[in-house]
Design a protein around this motif. Sequence first.
Motif, short mmCIF file in Angstrom:
data_model
loop_
_atom_site.label_atom_id
_atom_site.label_comp_id
_atom_site.label_asym_id
_atom_site.label_seq_id
_atom_site.Cartn_x
_atom_site.Cartn_y
_atom_site.Cartn_z
N SER A 74 0.83 -1.20 -0.13
CA SER A 74 0.10 -0.15 -0.03
C SER A 74 0.79 1.20 -0.08
CB SER A 74 -0.77 0.05 1.20
OG SER A 74 -1.88 -1.23 1.37
N GLU A 117 -8.75 2.96 -2.92
CA GLU A 117 -8.72 2.35 -3.82
C GLU A 117 -9.99 3.07 -4.78
OE1 GLU A 117 -8.91 -1.72 -3.21
OE2 GLU A 117 -6.92 -1.91 -2.64
N LYS A 167 -1.45 -3.06 -6.62
CA LYS A 167 -2.87 -3.62 -6.04
C LYS A 167 -3.57 -4.66 -7.03
CE LYS A 167 -3.24 -2.10 -1.85
NZ LYS A 167 -3.53 -3.17 -0.83
N VAL A 227 -7.99 1.47 3.08
CA VAL A 227 -7.10 1.44 1.92
C VAL A 227 -8.19 0.93 0.72
CG1 VAL A 227 -5.74 -0.20 0.58
CG2 VAL A 227 -4.82 0.65 2.75
#
Length: 657
Positions: A466, A535, A568, A531
């Motif tokens: 991340s 996103e 990711k 997170v």
Amino acid sequence: MEKINKSPLESHREFLDMETDEEDFDRQESPETEEELAFEPVKPIFKEHDLNKLVQYVKDLTIFPSIKDEDWKNCCAMVYEYFENPAFTLLCIYFQADTLKAQLSIPDNDQVDFVYFLRTPWHVFTVDNFHTTVAFGSINSNAMMCVLRVMENMYTTVARENGEWPEIIRNNLFFNLHNFLMCLTEWVYKPIGLIKLYVPAESLADISTPSRNEKPNLLETDSSRVSTETKKALIDRFERTVRYWIRQIRQVLKSTSTSKDEQTIFNILQYWIARYFNLCCLHDQLSSVEIQSILRLLENVCSPSVHAFQFLTLKLREELEQAASNITYLKVLSEACDNLKCLDDVEGATKKIFFIILFIWTESPFYNILSNIEVLCQAVSTQIVHQCKNYIDLQVILEGQAENGINILWKCISCCQTYKMIYNEVMKITALIQSSNTWDVNERLIFNYIDTFVQRCYDIIEICDSSIVFGRCNKVGMIGGPRGIEYDAYCRQIENLFYESLDEIKLIRDDILNLTKSSWLENMLKFRKFVTELESMVKNLINCIFEEVRNVEEGIEAIYALQRFKHKESLRDILFKKWLQVWEIFNKEIESYSNVRILFETKYIPFQCYTKDAIKMCIKQYLERLFHMMMNMSDWIGDCAAKEYILERYEHTMRFV
């Protein structure tokens, strides 16, 4: 007539009473109030030479490491006050930092080391009586030990040798004194892991000790001996003391290792060494002449505590033998664990360790039960984890060394997996070993610590990923396009939000690898949720950027500017879809060439000013440039389903150029 020793205070008061006028002699004096009786006597007047001598006595009796004469300049005034004012009974001298200080009361600033001088109220010290009347001593960091020593060496001795008290007072005094010293002795020695049996300092010669075959007669009268009441009181005190010993010994025999979490083989070995030492000390105390004399006395009077005490003595010897045996086997295992080097050669070392554990399982007379073997295997797991932790510097990893941290974490995970694999291979041998016990250990308990550590490593890797995705990246420039500045500002906003969350992780980074703390799980769930929100923000950004992409160059430039998001998985999918969108744009470029070629063949007016070869050359160079750009990006991003079809169409088109 009995001579009465009067204090200076009383003599001074009688002298004042004698100076009463004769005319007031017959007048009845009113009773003195409490305040009048508690008046302050006249302070003594010292010659300068004598006062200096008294102060020097204090200096001579005050012992501190590296004390110097110049240290006294800050506290001599308080020492003079102590001698000149008998109202103060206590003088304390101590070091605070590097300064020597004196105080006329107990220090109240957490001072643990000081020298004290004590006197009875209103007692006047002189050069002649100081050394015979002063009570002085020192208190160190273990104040209770100092109190115990004073009580045992001074107070008990004085009480035992004083024969002027009546029997009932003496019996009550020793009853309470022994109770106090038993509790104080345990309080002093128990925190340091030792069991000290308090032995009453009383003479056994006061009681006749008949032989074991002769029934004791406590009611016999003999002028050469103490009274029957004193005998009974003394026996009762000894009986109470022995019962206290029994309770202490039972606590020692029942005690086990208090810390089962994060124990290594070295910790277990140290526990058994300490237990062996404690049991030896206890065994030596039980063999002492004083304790054996008390036991024989109680045995002769048919005390019920003696049998319980003798049983515990036998149990103590068994525990002592067990501790010695366990130390022998654990030393061999500890030496093998010392050679364990994680991340280097974990396979060979762990094989040797597990073979030694199998040897202990088959040969040790005390340590071969499954619960103990499970503890040993858990300790090996703990040692593996501790060594892996030494390679992980969370402060460095979270401050920017994410990629290096990921590499180390994967090595730690691989080391733990290898350890579990070696265990499963070695333990297959247990089916071939002829033993009275069956190898049926709980592998979940053995690997629980390992599995928890591996999961924490995955958590850190997730944080590092991340950080790479949402952290500040100086390698990539601003996003292009007419709204590039706006998009770049949006990216910076995402970065700032991420670093706010990362700062919260940094504050609790010590909890990540503390496997005994489950609070980290909640923090990790909170981080994952945040997170996920980031996103979503990135997905919206990518969609907005590609809504304005009109040609291959813009699409490739946008994907290159957003390349960090490929780490990711969820963002990698949307980038792959946008990559497919760029291929579709490239396909439209090829299709547009066919339209141009048709127009050219029909002699369309806009192309009449150019030659046929010039137009084909421009189209060829343009398509080739797009082709090379797409192929270079494919090496980085990867292939897509439409790639093969579009390349076939490209090759077909280029044949006609």
